[in-house]
Design a protein around this motif. Structure first.
Motif, PDB file in Angstrom:
ATOM      1  N   ARG A  43       0.834  -1.210   0.000  1.00 33.50           N
ATOM      2  CA  ARG A  43       0.000   0.000   0.000  1.00 33.50           C
ATOM      3  C   ARG A  43       0.869   1.260   0.000  1.00 33.50           C
ATOM      4  NH1 ARG A  43      -2.300  -0.199   4.883  1.00 33.50           N
ATOM      5  NH2 ARG A  43      -0.804   1.307   5.633  1.00 33.50           N
ATOM      6  N   ASN A  44       1.896   1.291   0.859  1.00 32.02           N
ATOM      7  CA  ASN A  44       2.773   2.457   0.939  1.00 32.02           C
ATOM      8  C   ASN A  44       3.550   2.659  -0.351  1.00 32.02           C
ATOM      9  OD1 ASN A  44       1.931   3.002   3.539  1.00 32.02           O
ATOM     10  ND2 ASN A  44       3.597   1.872   4.491  1.00 32.02           N
ATOM     11  N   LEU A  45       3.977   1.553  -0.967  1.00 36.63           N
ATOM     12  CA  LEU A  45       4.702   1.627  -2.234  1.00 36.63           C
ATOM     13  C   LEU A  45       3.819   2.258  -3.314  1.00 36.63           C
ATOM     14  CD1 LEU A  45       7.471   0.778  -3.350  1.00 36.63           C
ATOM     15  CD2 LEU A  45       6.446  -1.373  -4.052  1.00 36.63           C
ATOM     16  N   LYS A  46       2.586   1.827  -3.360  1.00 38.26           N
ATOM     17  CA  LYS A  46       1.628   2.381  -4.328  1.00 38.26           C
ATOM     18  C   LYS A  46       1.475   3.891  -4.121  1.00 38.26           C
ATOM     19  CE  LYS A  46      -3.275   2.165  -5.521  1.00 38.26           C
ATOM     20  NZ  LYS A  46      -4.553   1.508  -5.245  1.00 38.26           N
ATOM     21  N   LEU A  47       1.296   4.309  -2.863  1.00 38.05           N
ATOM     22  CA  LEU A  47       1.123   5.734  -2.561  1.00 38.05           C
ATOM     23  C   LEU A  47       2.371   6.527  -2.901  1.00 38.05           C
ATOM     24  CD1 LEU A  47      -0.750   5.394   0.858  1.00 38.05           C
ATOM     25  CD2 LEU A  47      -1.743   6.061  -1.341  1.00 38.05           C
ATOM     26  N   LEU A  48       3.542   5.990  -2.571  1.00 38.96           N
ATOM     27  CA  LEU A  48       4.801   6.685  -2.876  1.00 38.96           C
ATOM     28  C   LEU A  48       4.991   6.850  -4.381  1.00 38.96           C
ATOM     29  CD1 LEU A  48       7.078   4.867  -0.287  1.00 38.96           C
ATOM     30  CD2 LEU A  48       6.761   7.355  -0.415  1.00 38.96           C
ATOM     31  N   ILE A  49       4.701   5.797  -5.135  1.00 31.55           N
ATOM     32  CA  ILE A  49       4.872   5.871  -6.591  1.00 31.55           C
ATOM     33  C   ILE A  49       3.902   6.883  -7.192  1.00 31.55           C
ATOM     34  CG2 ILE A  49       4.497   4.548  -8.722  1.00 31.55           C
ATOM     35  CD1 ILE A  49       5.975   2.237  -7.349  1.00 31.55           C
ATOM     36  N   GLN A  50       2.653   6.867  -6.727  1.00 29.22           N
ATOM     37  CA  GLN A  50       1.684   7.848  -7.231  1.00 29.22           C
ATOM     38  C   GLN A  50       2.165   9.270  -6.949  1.00 29.22           C
ATOM     39  OE1 GLN A  50      -1.879   6.455  -5.255  1.00 29.22           O
ATOM     40  NE2 GLN A  50      -2.475   5.187  -7.002  1.00 29.22           N
ATOM     41  N   LYS A  51       2.693   9.490  -5.745  1.00 30.68           N
ATOM     42  CA  LYS A  51       3.201  10.802  -5.349  1.00 30.68           C
ATOM     43  C   LYS A  51       4.386  11.213  -6.229  1.00 30.68           C
ATOM     44  CE  LYS A  51       4.588  12.965  -0.979  1.00 30.68           C
ATOM     45  NZ  LYS A  51       4.845  12.660   0.434  1.00 30.68           N
ATOM     46  N   MET A  52       5.306  10.261  -6.462  1.00 27.43           N
ATOM     47  CA  MET A  52       6.485  10.543  -7.292  1.00 27.43           C
ATOM     48  C   MET A  52       6.097  10.819  -8.741  1.00 27.43           C
ATOM     49  SD  MET A  52       9.152   7.707  -5.843  1.00 27.43           S
ATOM     50  CE  MET A  52       9.932   7.868  -4.246  1.00 27.43           C
ATOM     51  N   LEU A  53       5.112  10.083  -9.244  1.00 29.28           N
ATOM     52  CA  LEU A  53       4.657  10.310 -10.623  1.00 29.28           C
ATOM     53  C   LEU A  53       4.031  11.686 -10.767  1.00 29.28           C
ATOM     54  CD1 LEU A  53       3.152   6.837 -11.619  1.00 29.28           C
ATOM     55  CD2 LEU A  53       5.161   7.949 -12.607  1.00 29.28           C
ATOM     56  N   LYS A  54       3.210  12.085  -9.765  1.00 33.25           N
ATOM     57  CA  LYS A  54       2.604  13.427  -9.805  1.00 33.25           C
ATOM     58  C   LYS A  54       3.674  14.498  -9.800  1.00 33.25           C
ATOM     59  CE  LYS A  54      -1.884  12.601  -7.670  1.00 33.25           C
ATOM     60  NZ  LYS A  54      -2.668  12.688  -6.449  1.00 33.25           N
ATOM     61  N   LYS A  55       4.674  14.314  -8.933  1.00 36.09           N
ATOM     62  CA  LYS A  55       5.768  15.285  -8.832  1.00 36.09           C
ATOM     63  C   LYS A  55       6.518  15.374 -10.160  1.00 36.09           C
ATOM     64  CE  LYS A  55       9.843  16.417  -6.125  1.00 36.09           C
ATOM     65  NZ  LYS A  55      10.835  15.929  -5.179  1.00 36.09           N
ATOM     66  N   ALA A  56       6.806  14.220 -10.780  1.00 40.29           N
ATOM     67  CA  ALA A  56       7.529  14.185 -12.053  1.00 40.29           C
ATOM     68  C   ALA A  56       6.712  14.862 -13.156  1.00 40.29           C
ATOM     69  CB  ALA A  56       7.852  12.755 -12.443  1.00 40.29           C
ATOM     70  N   LYS A  57       5.389  14.629 -13.152  1.00 35.18           N
ATOM     71  CA  LYS A  57       4.545  15.274 -14.175  1.00 35.18           C
ATOM     72  C   LYS A  57       4.531  16.780 -14.026  1.00 35.18           C
ATOM     73  CE  LYS A  57       1.466  11.434 -15.257  1.00 35.18           C
ATOM     74  NZ  LYS A  57       0.152  10.855 -15.118  1.00 35.18           N
ATOM     75  N   LYS A  58       4.495  17.262 -12.758  1.00 34.85           N
ATOM     76  CA  LYS A  58       4.535  18.708 -12.506  1.00 34.85           C
ATOM     77  C   LYS A  58       5.841  19.318 -13.004  1.00 34.85           C
ATOM     78  CE  LYS A  58       1.564  19.605  -8.536  1.00 34.85           C
ATOM     79  NZ  LYS A  58       1.531  19.915  -7.103  1.00 34.85           N
ATOM     80  N   GLU A  59       6.948  18.629 -12.712  1.00 36.18           N
ATOM     81  CA  GLU A  59       8.266  19.131 -13.110  1.00 36.18           C
ATOM     82  C   GLU A  59       8.438  19.126 -14.622  1.00 36.18           C
ATOM     83  OE1 GLU A  59      10.997  16.690 -10.947  1.00 36.18           O
ATOM     84  OE2 GLU A  59      10.551  17.689  -9.041  1.00 36.18           O
ATOM     85  N   ASN A  60       7.854  18.130 -15.289  1.00 34.04           N
ATOM     86  CA  ASN A  60       8.006  17.999 -16.734  1.00 34.04           C
ATOM     87  C   ASN A  60       6.929  18.734 -17.522  1.00 34.04           C
ATOM     88  OD1 ASN A  60      10.237  16.390 -16.305  1.00 34.04           O
ATOM     89  ND2 ASN A  60       9.057  14.481 -16.404  1.00 34.04           N
ATOM     90  N   GLY A  61       5.847  19.087 -16.868  1.00 34.98           N
ATOM     91  CA  GLY A  61       4.751  19.670 -17.615  1.00 34.98           C
ATOM     92  C   GLY A  61       4.358  20.927 -17.009  1.00 34.98           C
TER      93      GLY A  61
END
Length: 192
Positions: free
Chosen positions: A174-192
């Motif tokens: 569960r924590n891994l899923k939440l961390l990955i979702q958070k990291m993906l959102k952060k990466a999308k913000k930085e790239n977009g």
């Protein structure tokens, strides 16, 4: 606890001992007796080995959290009902949610039911997310999902009880899923 040492103790007695002194070891013996039954029920409904294994873990945790709330006359029947209801809930939720699961190529990927392609997670992102987990969760998740070790093998190699292994895997996933979702959102913000 060694399961065969307690074969002579009935389900109700084990349950009574657990409820009396709240020693998880008694509940562990009881749940271990029905691991195969639970797995069979989960396979019947979910028709997927990985989902069935996950469901068994979740049912174990649910039992640990809720067994003291009920007056249980026949543990096996009660456990079967808990398992059946859990599987039906999983199937219902599956129709509404987009699950995130570990894929066979050891990456975490979003798996929308409508979309044929998967959004693959980079190995670096997965490693960063794994590194952010607690040591126990990280080790248990890696051994279970990536190295395909059983709960018993993880328990033996790491010195955790079976209940701890189940908890570490459940919470780690569960924590891994939440961390990955958070990291993906952060990466999308930085790239977009």
């Amino acid at each position: 606890m060694n399961q065969s040492r307690y074969d002579h103790i009935g389900d109700q007695d084990l349950l009574h001992r657990y409820l009396q002194d709240r020693d998880n070891a008694w509940l562990g013996v009881l749940l271990e007796r029905y691991t195969l039954l639970l797995f069979g029920v989960c396979m019947k409904y979910l028709k997927d080995e990985t989902q069935a294994q996950d469901a068994v873990q979740q049912i174990f945790l649910k039992v640990i959290q809720e067994v003291h709330k009920y007056k249980i006359d026949y543990f096996k029947s009660w456990l079967y009902t808990v398992a059946k209801n859990h599987c039906l809930t999983v199937l219902r939720d599956k129709k509404r949610n987009i699950p995130v699961a570990l894929t066979e190529n050891d990456q975490l990927a979003d798996q929308p039911e409508e979309a044929p392609e998967k959004e693959a997670i980079s190995p670096e992102l997965l490693k960063d997310a794994l590194d952010a987990l607690s040591e126990e969760q990280r080790q248990s998740v890696i051994l279970f999902y990536l190295k395909k070790k059983s709960y018993q093998e993880i328990s033996a190699s790491e010195g955790y009880s079976l209940l701890q292994v189940k908890s570490y895997i459940q919470n780690g996933k569960r924590n891994l899923k939440l961390l990955i979702q958070k990291m993906l959102k952060k990466a999308k913000k930085e790239n977009g």
